[in-house]
Enzyme design. Structure first.
Site, PDB file in Angstrom:
ATOM      1  N   GLU B  59     -45.312  38.856 -42.153  1.00 31.08           N
ATOM      2  CA  GLU B  59     -43.847  38.764 -42.103  1.00 31.08           C
ATOM      3  C   GLU B  59     -43.348  37.707 -43.087  1.00 31.08           C
ATOM      4  O   GLU B  59     -42.358  37.889 -43.779  1.00 31.08           O
ATOM      5  CB  GLU B  59     -43.363  38.419 -40.686  1.00 31.08           C
ATOM      6  CG  GLU B  59     -43.497  39.545 -39.674  1.00 31.08           C
ATOM      7  CD  GLU B  59     -44.926  39.755 -39.190  1.00 31.08           C
ATOM      8  OE1 GLU B  59     -45.759  38.847 -39.373  1.00 31.08           O
ATOM      9  OE2 GLU B  59     -45.216  40.836 -38.641  1.00 31.08           O
ATOM     10  N   HIS B 128     -42.590  43.021 -28.075  1.00 33.86           N
ATOM     11  CA  HIS B 128     -41.978  44.179 -28.722  1.00 33.86           C
ATOM     12  C   HIS B 128     -40.609  44.510 -28.124  1.00 33.86           C
ATOM     13  O   HIS B 128     -40.086  45.590 -28.342  1.00 33.86           O
ATOM     14  CB  HIS B 128     -42.884  45.420 -28.584  1.00 33.86           C
ATOM     15  CG  HIS B 128     -44.159  45.336 -29.357  1.00 33.86           C
ATOM     16  ND1 HIS B 128     -45.127  44.418 -29.103  1.00 33.86           N
ATOM     17  CD2 HIS B 128     -44.628  46.078 -30.395  1.00 33.86           C
ATOM     18  CE1 HIS B 128     -46.148  44.601 -29.942  1.00 33.86           C
ATOM     19  NE2 HIS B 128     -45.862  45.598 -30.731  1.00 33.86           N
TER      20      HIS B 128
END
Lengths: 353, 324
Positions: B59, B128
């Protein structure tokens, strides 16, 4: 199944001009004297500017400053080795690059004097705004190189950092992306032995920083960072390679920060007088001066004239920077392209008092 | 044409990439695989690997390189596969995306659209199911948009892709395929910073965004049956936020319920309440109410339904506020 060797790597160390100004004739890049003079002039100017800024800070005329003394050969050698259209991504230690790309010393000091306007950079100069956070600039250079390539611009990206920055995850991210993307990036790590107070050996167990490149699939090389001829040669080659589409290079330039990390720390607390003396003997300017003397370029009069000229430039820069003024409302004006209504209200409240 | 949200976003990316050659989609699995939610399906085949980039799994590397791309003439559209993994890149948002324009006095900018599949309610694995809009709302220089329908998703994304600042574009995962609606085939934009009045009403103002706008609709319908007229405002953007629309509505109704899916403490609802106190205190007939997630970690799938505001809680909140 016999054990087979699946990887083997090597890292070269390159020095062309030794600490006593003696040149290795086999490696001599045989640069024209105008370029040699330019190198020397920039190093002398950078040191004069640097010393002046320290004085300004100590006398309350400048805010926190990160001195460059001892590392001039890396900044100037790389700056001159790069093509003018190669992008540079400096940290706070390499701001002299902006001057080499056309900013006056006055403009350069506007930032150090506390104005954001110091980073108002014409993109034609191909200088990215300096990075204050550690190591984030590496990925920016990799992305920058990607954009340049996509736009059909054939430029290398030179990005700088220190030995401490190689401990950050961002260093890993950037080298990994650069390897995978075969980016036209030259990573220049100034290993100046200390990250503020923490010595190089406490940053990594690797024998060299350069060898880390091998794990990412590209070349790493160590260079005497106080030898401007070696820095120039190695970076020129890496930048050419980047432009020719042959991918990134990691260059570890071995050097020493003669002063504090910034004006906010006292290096006497974390390093010995002996260590400083050892590096004083390896000064990048002194050895280059001896070399130029041998070539018949440098004389006492030459030095005197140059010093006078540099100090005038520095003084002129200081006066210009100290005279700088900008609209205080700018603190609100550049948050977004168009000021939001909410910010406008806050701005009006701020300036109505 | 009837589209679900995945189709609307995909269509928009496709259209915008055709319009502007500097746009590049990047992230984990966005290319060959078309994204784990298929949002970028087909783009790789059409635009090639240079503009639809399957990046290494990082990321921080994705956003870090995107900053360099954006500053030097591209419009990257990085995807953080699940918003709960954005922390590794957070420093780039704060230290660079948000301030590049300001610190260079406009000489460098960071026009990128960060796609953030967010929200829970889909029985996903740990990390998530987050909705972390507030952690960006605290940072000056970032724009935040949070569509609540396929129509909004397409129009807001098109606007984000012509915006000159970094836009954090939230995609409520639970709405990806929840419903279809009529979405214009041709390009249109929905202005960033303008709220949308979903329906007008007189008794209570209900403010929501993203998935909660959809969830609130049922509760509002029930409340109306019980005789409470609700004005429903869908914020669409949190930064900049349309404070004027909120204020006008609260002035009219005197009562306000805020519904969000993030945790209560320091959630964006707290800021809305504060603004109402500052501007419209004298119009209030009841305390402003927040219906939010609890101040706990998002539970694993078995117990996650306790966490998110649902129709029942929202309805109760509306009725309580109306009757106060």
């Amino acid at each position: 199944m016999p054990v087979t060797k699946v990887f083997e790597g090597k890292v070269d160390y390159i020095q062309i001009l030794d600490k006593d100004g003696k040149i290795d004739s086999a490696l001599d890049p045989k640069l024209p004297s105008e370029l040699l003079e330019k190198m020397y002039r920039y190093m002398v100017l950078a040191r004069a500017w640097d010393k002046k800024n320290l004085v300004l800070q100590r006398t309350g005329r400048m805010y926190t400053y990160a001195p460059v003394e001892g590392q001039e050969a890396i900044v100037i050698g790389s700056g001159l080795a790069a093509a003018p259209t190669d992008w540079v991504f400096p940290t706070y230690r390499e701001t002299f690059l902006y001057h080499m790309r056309g900013a006056s010393l006055g403009e350069l000091n506007v930032g150090w004097m506390g104005w954001e306007d110091g980073l108002k950079i014409d993109q034609k100069m191909c200088c990215f705004p300096l990075a204050i956070p550690i190591a984030t600039q590496f990925a920016h250079a990799v992305g920058g190189a990607y954009a340049l390539k996509l736009r059909g611009i054939n430029s290398a990206a030179l990005v700088y950092g220190g030995d401490g920055s190689t401990s950050e995850g961002d260093f890993h991210d950037a080298l990994n992306f650069a390897g995978v993307w075969n980016s036209g990036v030259v990573f220049v790590v100034s290993n100046n032995q200390f990250a503020i107070s923490v010595p190089r050996k406490w940053q990594t167990k690797s024998e060299t920083i350069a060898q880390k490149a091998l794990a990412y699939g590209f070349k790493g090389v160590q260079v005497d960072g106080n030898d401007i001829l070696a820095v120039y040669s190695v970076i020129k080659e890496a930048a050419n390679k980047a432009r020719e589409g042959h991918g990134p290079t990691l260059i570890e330039a071995i050097t020493f920060r003669m002063g504090p990390h910034t004006t906010a720390d006292d290096p006497k607390k974390y390093r010995s007088e002996e260590e400083v003396a050892y590096w004083r003997e390896r000064d990048p300017i002194t050895r280059f001066q001896i070399y130029l003397k041998g070539k018949g370029i440098w004389t006492q009069e030459y030095e005197q004239k140059l010093q006078t000229e540099c100090s005038a430039l520095v003084e002129e820069g200081v006066a210009k920077a100290e005279g700088f003024k900008a609209d205080p409302k700018n603190i609100f004006k550049f948050v977004f392209k168009d000021m939001t209504k909410d910010l406008e209200e806050q701005m009006n409240e701020c300036f109505s008092q | 044409m009837k589209m679900n949200m995945v189709e609307a976003i995909n269509r928009c990316l496709n259209q915008e990439m055709e319009r502007d050659k500097t746009i590049a989609v990047m992230g984990e699995d966005v290319g060959v695989d078309g994204g784990v939610f298929r949002v970028t399906d087909g783009l790789y085949a059409k635009y090639g690997r240079e503009r639809v980039i399957d990046t290494p799994l990082s990321e921080s590397g994705i956003i870090g390189t995107a900053v360099g791309m954006a500053a030097l003439g591209m419009r990257p559209v990085p995807e953080i596969q699940f918003q709960g993994f954005e922390y590794n890149a957070y420093h780039h948002f704060v230290q660079h995306c948000a301030r590049l324009r300001n610190r260079t006095r406009g000489s460098f900018t960071c026009p990128m659209v960060v796609r953030l599949p967010a929200t829970g309610g889909i029985k996903a694995l740990e990390h998530h199911s987050e909705s972390l809009e507030t952690i960006y709302a605290h940072i000056a220089g970032l724009k935040i948009v949070y569509p609540s329908s396929p129509y909004e998703a397409k129009g807001l994304l098109a606007a984000a892709l012509s915006d000159e600042d970094t836009v954090m574009y939230f995609e409520p995962k639970r709405l990806y395929r929840a419903f279809k609606e009529e979405v214009p085939e041709e390009r249109y934009t929905i202005p960033i910073g303008k709220a949308h009045t979903v329906k007008e009403g007189n008794d209570v103002t209900l403010i929501s965004w993203g998935a909660m706008t959809y969830i609130s609709k049922d509760a509002i319908a029930e409340a109306e049956k019980a005789g409470v007229s609700v004005e429903h405002i869908d914020l669409r953007s949190l930064a900049p936020c349309d404070w004027e629309s909120i204020s006008n509505s609260v002035k009219k109704t005197g009562r306000c319920v805020i519904v969000h899916e993030a945790v209560k403490t320091m959630g964006f609802g707290a800021e809305i309440m504060a603004r109402i106190m500052e501007k419209d205190f004298l119009s209030l007939e009841a305390p402003v109410k927040r219906i939010t997630a609890w101040d706990i970690t998002v539970p694993y799938p078995k117990l996650e339904d306790y966490y998110f505001p649902d129709k029942k809680r929202i309805l109760k909140g509306i009725i309580e506020t109306a009757k106060f």
